[in-house]
Design a protein around this motif. Structure first.
Motif: not given
Lengths: 253, 245
Positions: A142-147, B37-38, B107-109, B196-199
């Motif tokens: 997952n990107l939370r681990v590695k990115s 692109v995510i 966007a950061c956190r 979530y992503i920006s965290s």
């Protein structure tokens, strides 16, 4: 030739490294360390090999894969030499991973194995930090681990492929606060450099500046805020980086 | 306002229109965004339900704890009218209709409460993919092939949409309506996904999030010679021919 990118007076510069290890601008000016900021030496897609050393697979209790296990990082995670990586609060398992990074030198699509090395422009060193607390093994790396932001130091520079006649016999070492913690050799890669270039180019078009992080051998250890981590690939370079706390990171923004 | 991109003498030109009919759609449009692109995998209720049994068996044991993300690399991005090139020897290829969320400021956190302030607007995405045999392996081979991510034709300003979370999404293959879904099928909402992503990933202006693609059944299979069109209510239509790689 060794080529790098730096931030100098708020400007991004392409520079070279001379025989004394000093940074030289395109105009020939020699810059002192500390007067500039190292940037990642390339811009492109960042591929990462999971479990590409048999000993590392054993260390993580995995069977070695029969096809390259490739995942991607987004560019937010890349930082240059001498920069800081933050450790999230309340985690227990943050590991460095010293890796040889292959940098693509020209557009590559459907490249045959025997031609693959012609598409390698050079090499650099990567540190593919992982926060294993966040690893949900069965839901992809997952990107939370590695990115994560700041989690992938790369550099300091790209050394031309011509200067590394055999990328499959290079010592790989990681030092934490000066103490050797990880030691291996690229001769133990499961999927070697030409195989990876050919494999990826048969999935998609590779372009100059794309990076392939080739994986890490065994020797994982935890890192903590305050630690100075050096990852080194013999003949390619030494990449230094420091771990800071999440609080210090947020205060620095 | 609709924001689109075209190219003239090798220069990218950013253009705006007030209404869809002001944009010439014959071709020449570039992908409507040019950042990272995510994609948010497993973010569709029906898709998720179809896998629920698997999630609770080995090797997964439990459902994913957090949104599962993947990256569509820039070699996949194409614009309105450009051809999706599909391989002949890799099995079925599927369209992946989705709302695209375009970031308008760094966007950061960010919190869920403020997340929508960071959205410039919305676009249409066709997140093309080979069949995935495994949801627990990286999706590079299935998803990152050249041309596998049409984006466009434009980005519609968020201020022009009352409710991005309740838009009909229709997929037509050769003018036949083959699939219908809605942006209300997201498991994690737009606000939750951005927060979530920006965290841990700082999102930059022009980055885009693929909100979530539906279960890829036969109805979404595309083949050489087809023309595939994804329509999102109020936003527009994204049309791409399909050719052999």
């Amino acid at each position: 030739m060794k080529r790098a990118r730096i931030l100098f007076n708020e400007e991004t510069l392409n520079v070279t490294i001379n025989n004394e290890g000093k940074v030289v601008t395109e105009k020939g000016t020699v810059l002192e360390e500390g007067s500039f900021t190292w940037l990642p030496p390339c811009e492109g897609k960042a591929f990462v090999l999971a479990i590409n050393y048999a000993d590392h697979a054993a260390e993580l209790s995995f069977k070695a894969p029969d096809e390259p296990l490739v995942f991607l990082k987004s560019s937010n995670t890349l930082i240059g030499h001498n920069q800081k990586t933050y450790q999230p609060d309340n985690i227990d398992f943050m590991h460095y991973e010293c890796e040889l990074v292959v940098v693509i030198g020209k557009e590559a699509k459907n490249v045959a194995l025997e031609d693959a090395m012609d598409y390698v422009g050079g090499y650099t060193v990567g540190n593919d930090y992982a926060i294993r607390d966040y690893l949900e093994n069965y839901y992809r790396p997952n990107l939370r681990v590695k990115s994560r932001d700041t989690c992938t130091p790369i550099g300091p520079y790209i050394i031309d492929a011509a200067e590394i006649p055999d990328p499959h016999n290079l010592a790989i070492r990681t030092y934490i606060n000066g103490e050797l913690k990880q030691e291996g050799s690229t001769k133990d890669l499961i999927f070697n450099v030409p195989y990876l270039v050919s494999y990826l180019s048969n999935i998609m078009t590779l372009t100059p500046g794309d990076m392939i992080f080739t994986g890490t051998p065994e020797g994982l250890a935890h890192v903590y805020p305050g630690d100075e981590v050096i990852v080194e690939v013999e003949g390619v370079g030494r990449l230094k980086n420091t771990i800071i706390s999440e609080t210090d990171y947020l205060n620095s923004l | 306002m609709l924001h689109y991109k075209t190219r003239k003498n090798d220069q990218v030109i950013n253009l705006q229109a007030k209404a869809p009919f002001e944009v010439a759609l014959e071709g020449g449009l570039l992908p409507a965004v040019n950042g990272a692109v995510i994609g948010v995998a497993l973010n569709d209720k029906i898709l998720y339900q179809s896998l629920e049994k698997q999630f609770n068996e080995k090797p997964h044991i439990s459902p994913p704890k957090t949104p599962v993300l993947h990256i569509k690399t820039d070699n996949t991005h194409i614009g309105y009218g450009d051809a999706i090139r599909i391989p002949s020897d890799m099995g079925a290829v599927f369209a992946g209709p989705s709302l695209g969320i375009v970031i308008g400021k760094k966007a950061c956190r960010v919190t869920e409460e403020t997340a929508l302030d960071y959205v410039q607007g919305y676009t249409i995405v066709n997140e093309v993919s080979l069949a995935e045999t495994s949801f627990y392996r990286p999706a590079v081979k299935a998803k990152c092939r050249d041309t596998f991510c049409p984006i466009g034709p434009w980005v519609m300003d968020a201020t022009d949409l009352d409710s991005p979370q309740n838009l009909a999404i229709k997929t037509y293959i050769n003018d036949t309506l083959c699939h219908e879904t809605s942006s209300n099928q997201m498991i994690h909402s737009i606000e939750q996904v951005i927060a979530y992503i920006s965290s841990f990933i700082t999102l930059e202006v022009g980055d885009m999030i693929i909100a979530g693609t539906p279960l890829r059944t036969e109805s979404l299979e595309i083949n050489t010679g087809d023309v595939v069109m994804v329509e999102i209510e109020k936003i527009g239509r994204l049309v791409n021919p399909v050719v052999a790689e």
